[in-house]
Design a protein around this motif. Sequence first.
Motif, PDB file in Angstrom:
ATOM      1  N   ALA A  43       0.709  -1.153  -0.022  1.00  0.00           N
ATOM      2  CA  ALA A  43       0.063   0.010  -0.041  1.00  0.00           C
ATOM      3  C   ALA A  43       0.977   1.149  -0.005  1.00  0.00           C
ATOM      4  O   ALA A  43       2.103   1.386   0.525  1.00  0.00           O
ATOM      5  CB  ALA A  43      -0.870  -0.226   1.337  1.00  0.00           C
ATOM      6  N   ALA A  44       0.421   2.100  -0.651  1.00  0.00           N
ATOM      7  CA  ALA A  44       1.095   3.663  -0.394  1.00  0.00           C
ATOM      8  C   ALA A  44       1.360   4.172   0.700  1.00  0.00           C
ATOM      9  O   ALA A  44       2.565   4.622   1.007  1.00  0.00           O
ATOM     10  CB  ALA A  44       0.156   4.587  -1.516  1.00  0.00           C
ATOM     11  N   GLU A  45       0.391   3.901   1.793  1.00  0.00           N
ATOM     12  CA  GLU A  45       0.727   4.324   2.919  1.00  0.00           C
ATOM     13  C   GLU A  45       0.479   3.044   3.977  1.00  0.00           C
ATOM     14  O   GLU A  45      -0.592   2.650   3.996  1.00  0.00           O
ATOM     15  CB  GLU A  45      -0.221   5.461   3.550  1.00  0.00           C
ATOM     16  N   PRO A  46       1.529   2.788   4.740  1.00  0.00           N
ATOM     17  CA  PRO A  46       1.363   1.511   5.757  1.00  0.00           C
ATOM     18  C   PRO A  46       0.371   1.773   6.826  1.00  0.00           C
ATOM     19  O   PRO A  46       0.052   2.863   7.278  1.00  0.00           O
ATOM     20  CB  PRO A  46       2.709   1.111   6.123  1.00  0.00           C
ATOM     21  N   GLY A 331      -4.702  -5.688  -4.995  1.00  0.00           N
ATOM     22  CA  GLY A 331      -3.892  -4.460  -4.419  1.00  0.00           C
ATOM     23  C   GLY A 331      -3.033  -3.524  -5.516  1.00  0.00           C
ATOM     24  O   GLY A 331      -3.073  -2.431  -5.133  1.00  0.00           O
ATOM     25  N   PHE A 332      -2.368  -4.163  -6.340  1.00  0.00           N
ATOM     26  CA  PHE A 332      -1.755  -3.189  -7.272  1.00  0.00           C
ATOM     27  C   PHE A 332      -2.711  -2.337  -8.024  1.00  0.00           C
ATOM     28  O   PHE A 332      -2.409  -1.142  -7.941  1.00  0.00           O
ATOM     29  CB  PHE A 332      -1.172  -4.113  -8.486  1.00  0.00           C
ATOM     30  N   TRP A 333      -3.957  -2.899  -8.704  1.00  0.00           N
ATOM     31  CA  TRP A 333      -4.945  -1.943  -9.335  1.00  0.00           C
ATOM     32  C   TRP A 333      -5.542  -0.923  -8.469  1.00  0.00           C
ATOM     33  O   TRP A 333      -5.939   0.243  -8.682  1.00  0.00           O
ATOM     34  CB  TRP A 333      -5.837  -2.660  -9.848  1.00  0.00           C
ATOM     35  N   LEU A 334      -5.976  -1.160  -7.093  1.00  0.00           N
ATOM     36  CA  LEU A 334      -6.397  -0.384  -6.330  1.00  0.00           C
ATOM     37  C   LEU A 334      -5.378   0.683  -5.863  1.00  0.00           C
ATOM     38  O   LEU A 334      -5.933   1.841  -5.541  1.00  0.00           O
ATOM     39  CB  LEU A 334      -6.892  -0.989  -5.038  1.00  0.00           C
ATOM     40  N   LYS A 335      -4.139   0.429  -5.511  1.00  0.00           N
ATOM     41  CA  LYS A 335      -3.004   1.353  -5.304  1.00  0.00           C
ATOM     42  C   LYS A 335      -2.850   2.296  -6.605  1.00  0.00           C
ATOM     43  O   LYS A 335      -2.639   3.517  -6.371  1.00  0.00           O
ATOM     44  CB  LYS A 335      -2.083   0.739  -5.225  1.00  0.00           C
ATOM     45  N   GLU A 336      -3.046   1.972  -7.788  1.00  0.00           N
ATOM     46  CA  GLU A 336      -2.933   2.779  -8.831  1.00  0.00           C
ATOM     47  C   GLU A 336      -4.371   3.508  -9.011  1.00  0.00           C
ATOM     48  O   GLU A 336      -4.045   4.761  -9.423  1.00  0.00           O
ATOM     49  CB  GLU A 336      -2.981   1.795 -10.160  1.00  0.00           C
ATOM     50  N   ALA A 337      -5.262   3.003  -8.540  1.00  0.00           N
ATOM     51  CA  ALA A 337      -6.663   4.058  -8.747  1.00  0.00           C
ATOM     52  C   ALA A 337      -6.754   5.074  -7.536  1.00  0.00           C
ATOM     53  O   ALA A 337      -7.511   5.926  -7.449  1.00  0.00           O
ATOM     54  CB  ALA A 337      -7.722   3.006  -8.833  1.00  0.00           C
ATOM     55  N   GLY A 338      -5.605   4.840  -6.266  1.00  0.00           N
ATOM     56  CA  GLY A 338      -5.485   5.873  -5.309  1.00  0.00           C
ATOM     57  C   GLY A 338      -6.552   5.366  -4.289  1.00  0.00           C
ATOM     58  O   GLY A 338      -6.987   6.403  -3.733  1.00  0.00           O
ATOM     59  N   ALA A 344      -9.495  -0.167   0.264  1.00  0.00           N
ATOM     60  CA  ALA A 344      -8.934  -1.346  -0.394  1.00  0.00           C
ATOM     61  C   ALA A 344      -8.813  -2.444   0.357  1.00  0.00           C
ATOM     62  O   ALA A 344      -8.991  -3.571  -0.191  1.00  0.00           O
ATOM     63  CB  ALA A 344      -7.474  -0.539  -0.310  1.00  0.00           C
ATOM     64  N   PHE A 345      -8.870  -2.382   1.791  1.00  0.00           N
ATOM     65  CA  PHE A 345      -8.712  -3.566   2.462  1.00  0.00           C
ATOM     66  C   PHE A 345     -10.209  -4.543   2.158  1.00  0.00           C
ATOM     67  O   PHE A 345     -10.392  -5.657   1.802  1.00  0.00           O
ATOM     68  CB  PHE A 345      -8.993  -3.389   4.163  1.00  0.00           C
ATOM     69  N   SER A 346     -11.434  -3.760   2.232  1.00  0.00           N
ATOM     70  CA  SER A 346     -12.738  -4.275   2.039  1.00  0.00           C
ATOM     71  C   SER A 346     -12.640  -4.908   0.515  1.00  0.00           C
ATOM     72  O   SER A 346     -13.255  -6.103   0.185  1.00  0.00           O
ATOM     73  CB  SER A 346     -13.690  -3.540   2.233  1.00  0.00           C
ATOM     74  N   ALA A 347     -12.131  -4.102  -0.451  1.00  0.00           N
ATOM     75  CA  ALA A 347     -12.229  -4.464  -1.761  1.00  0.00           C
ATOM     76  C   ALA A 347     -11.332  -5.769  -2.043  1.00  0.00           C
ATOM     77  O   ALA A 347     -11.765  -6.581  -2.869  1.00  0.00           O
ATOM     78  CB  ALA A 347     -11.910  -3.331  -2.601  1.00  0.00           C
TER      79      ALA A 347
END
Length: 396
Positions: A43-46, A331-338, A344-347
């Motif tokens: 994730a961008a921010e842990p 995780g990669f695509w959700l991070k890319e989408a911001g 993100a966890f639920s998704a």
Amino acid sequence: MQANMAVNCRQYGLDWLRIGAFALLIVYHVGMFFVPWGWHVKAAEPVEWAVWPMMAINPWRLLLLFVISGVVSRALMTKLVTPGGFAKSRSIRLAVPLLAGMVLFVAPQPWFELRDQGVYGAGFPQFWLNDYFEFGGSRGTPLPTWNHLWFVAYLWIYSLLFAVLAMLPSALRMHLQVAFDSLFSGWRLVILPVAWLALSRLILHPAFGETHALIDDPYAHATYGFAFFFGVALARSTTAWNAILTHWRRFLSLAVLACMVFFAVNTVGADMAGEQPARAIARSVLAWSVILGLLGLAQTRLHRGGPMRRYLTEAIFPYYIAHQTIIVAAGFWLKEAGAQNGIAFSAILLTTLIGCALTYEIARRVDWLRPLLGLKPAIAPASSSAWIARMHRQRS
């Protein structure tokens, strides 16, 4: 529950425990996207607070699976009669999905990982056709890889070693079982495994780490190999099962206390003198007491069958094979989408569960896919003539 029932009957409790352990492992790997520890895609921010529940799970999540696998392997050896039959069966159920996993299911993971690191820009087809099978590490990660399927590789090797041991004379095997019953009786059922795990953590882990590369992984073999063969012997140990079924509540209480100590020594800081041995001991007590407690809980409170158990018992291994690739991709695509971490966890969790369920439902219906995901061959329906003949014999 009597110990002889736990040892000799169909162990529904262990089925549920295995299902729960794999389910927890899937959630744990979702968590790996968010904690500060290294992983394939981050994730961008842990999420700093997520470290604590992950630390509570980390010491025992895989040890428990290896213990259960050892118990189940002993039952399978009895069912399949010969060591050769057992080795063949386990190779089909483990080595085939391992190879298929490395070639097909795991391959997207390093692609997403390299994309996330910004060192690879081409699409997945080019990566898989031209770069994945380089049999090297020119981009900083070994390719091809088995990633999370290292568990399958190790379990397969341990199963083959068990098949070799099963070829020993029956008298010698009986003596080994008697020795186990004597060695792991009373307080030694807790103290000796804890001492082994703590010493392995203190001596082997600093020197070798945990590589999951099979041939240079003495710490992992000292712990996971021990857990597997402990389970093999436990399967026929009335003495050990009596202690587990009698004291499982105490073991779980000890686990809570050990977890508190483990958290405490981790907050002190790694530079404090004497902290490392204290952490290794607390970690080992936590791991082993949880395992003994959950074994007893499962066999006393979860010893029941039903259609849900049958469904999940078959489904959970394909879930395991598929889950990490889905987590990494989501995780990669959700991070890319911001996406924010909470969303993100639920998704990721929902996507993983849906993706695993679809993988299993497709695989169970396609005969050639079944062995690639560790499923038994489909049972062919009896022909109408055979059914008529059987009915005629029953009426005669």
